[in-house]
Write a protein that holds these residues in place. Structure first.
Motif, short mmCIF file in Angstrom:
data_model
loop_
_atom_site.label_atom_id
_atom_site.label_comp_id
_atom_site.label_asym_id
_atom_site.label_seq_id
_atom_site.Cartn_x
_atom_site.Cartn_y
_atom_site.Cartn_z
N GLU A 75 0.78 -1.23 0.08
CA GLU A 75 -0.05 -0.17 -0.18
C GLU A 75 1.02 1.31 -0.09
O GLU A 75 1.90 1.42 0.28
N ARG A 76 0.36 2.22 -0.34
CA ARG A 76 0.81 3.66 -0.41
C ARG A 76 1.18 4.05 0.84
O ARG A 76 0.28 4.11 1.84
N GLU A 101 3.85 4.22 -3.50
CA GLU A 101 2.68 3.85 -4.42
C GLU A 101 2.24 2.37 -3.96
O GLU A 101 3.02 1.60 -3.61
N VAL A 144 7.32 -0.51 -8.14
CA VAL A 144 6.82 0.58 -7.21
C VAL A 144 8.32 1.09 -6.82
O VAL A 144 9.20 0.65 -6.28
#
Length: 212
Positions: A156-157, A180, A188
């Motif tokens: 997850e961000r 991100e 990522v």
């Protein structure tokens, strides 16, 4: 009225195309129904027909085009239209589903029907759905299409993640913060400290990897 000779030639042509399309589609379902639309009566007879697919990779169900080479040298080419019905099982939702639901086997049930009548991007294998996340609310009995599900994010961000750097003779891990979200296999960007950033590949839950 066509002469018996021409009628017989058209029959051999249609039979050749039906057999060809059946062989192409036979692995898609439990029962295959092929209807070939007859050629124009104004065309000459097609001797020694050799069917082929004009577009490789075309989905062998519903309305399709098929090419036929005619004559011993195959120089004459004509195209016919056909309809392929594929009777088989496909997954549908067993109950209403909210957006963001991770699909499990209990969310799905099998339904039998003509697969050619389903939307073109319908997912026909339940194994392709299990573990994916819904992108919108869905109703019971609905067949799922590709745009209605996506891979579940493993990162997850702003999540704290572990980045593993691997090479021939070393393996080093380091903690950073994901900039991100990403699912398995996604690239990522990860930040270390206040300035250093690096792009890594999602390889597990809150885990990314970089190969050297």
């Amino acid at each position: 009225m066509p002469t018996p000779l021409l009628a017989s030639a058209d029959g051999r042509l249609i039979e050749a195309v039906q057999g060809f399309l059946y062989d192409e589609a036979k692995t898609l379902g439990d029962e295959i129904v092929v209807e070939v639309y007859p050629p124009s009566a104004r065309l000459p007879a097609c001797e020694a027909p050799e069917p082929f697919l004009p577009r490789s990779g075309e989905k062998m169900m519903g309305r399709v085009s098929v090419g036929v080479r005619c004559g011993e040298d195959g120089r004459q080419v004509r195209y016919l239209q056909a309809e392929i019905g594929v009777i088989g099982s496909y997954p549908v939702l067993a109950s209403d589903i909210d957006v963001g639901t991770t699909l499990a086997t209990e969310h799905l049930e099998a339904r039998r029907g003509n697969l050619a009548e389903l939307p073109r991007r319908t997912i026909l294998d339940s194994e392709e759905l299990v573990g994916k996340m819904t992108t919108r609310p869905l109703r019971a009995g609905e067949a799922l299409q590709e745009h209605q599900v996506r891979e579940r994010p493993l990162v997850e961000r702003n999540q704290r993640v572990t980045v593993v750097a691997r090479g021939n003779a070393f393996r080093v891990s380091r903690e950073g913060r994901a900039l991100e979200p990403g699912a398995m296999g996604d690239e990522v960007r990860v930040r270390f400290g206040s300035r250093e950033t690096l792009t890594a590949v999602v390889s597990g839950e809150a885990t990314l990897s970089v190969d050297f």
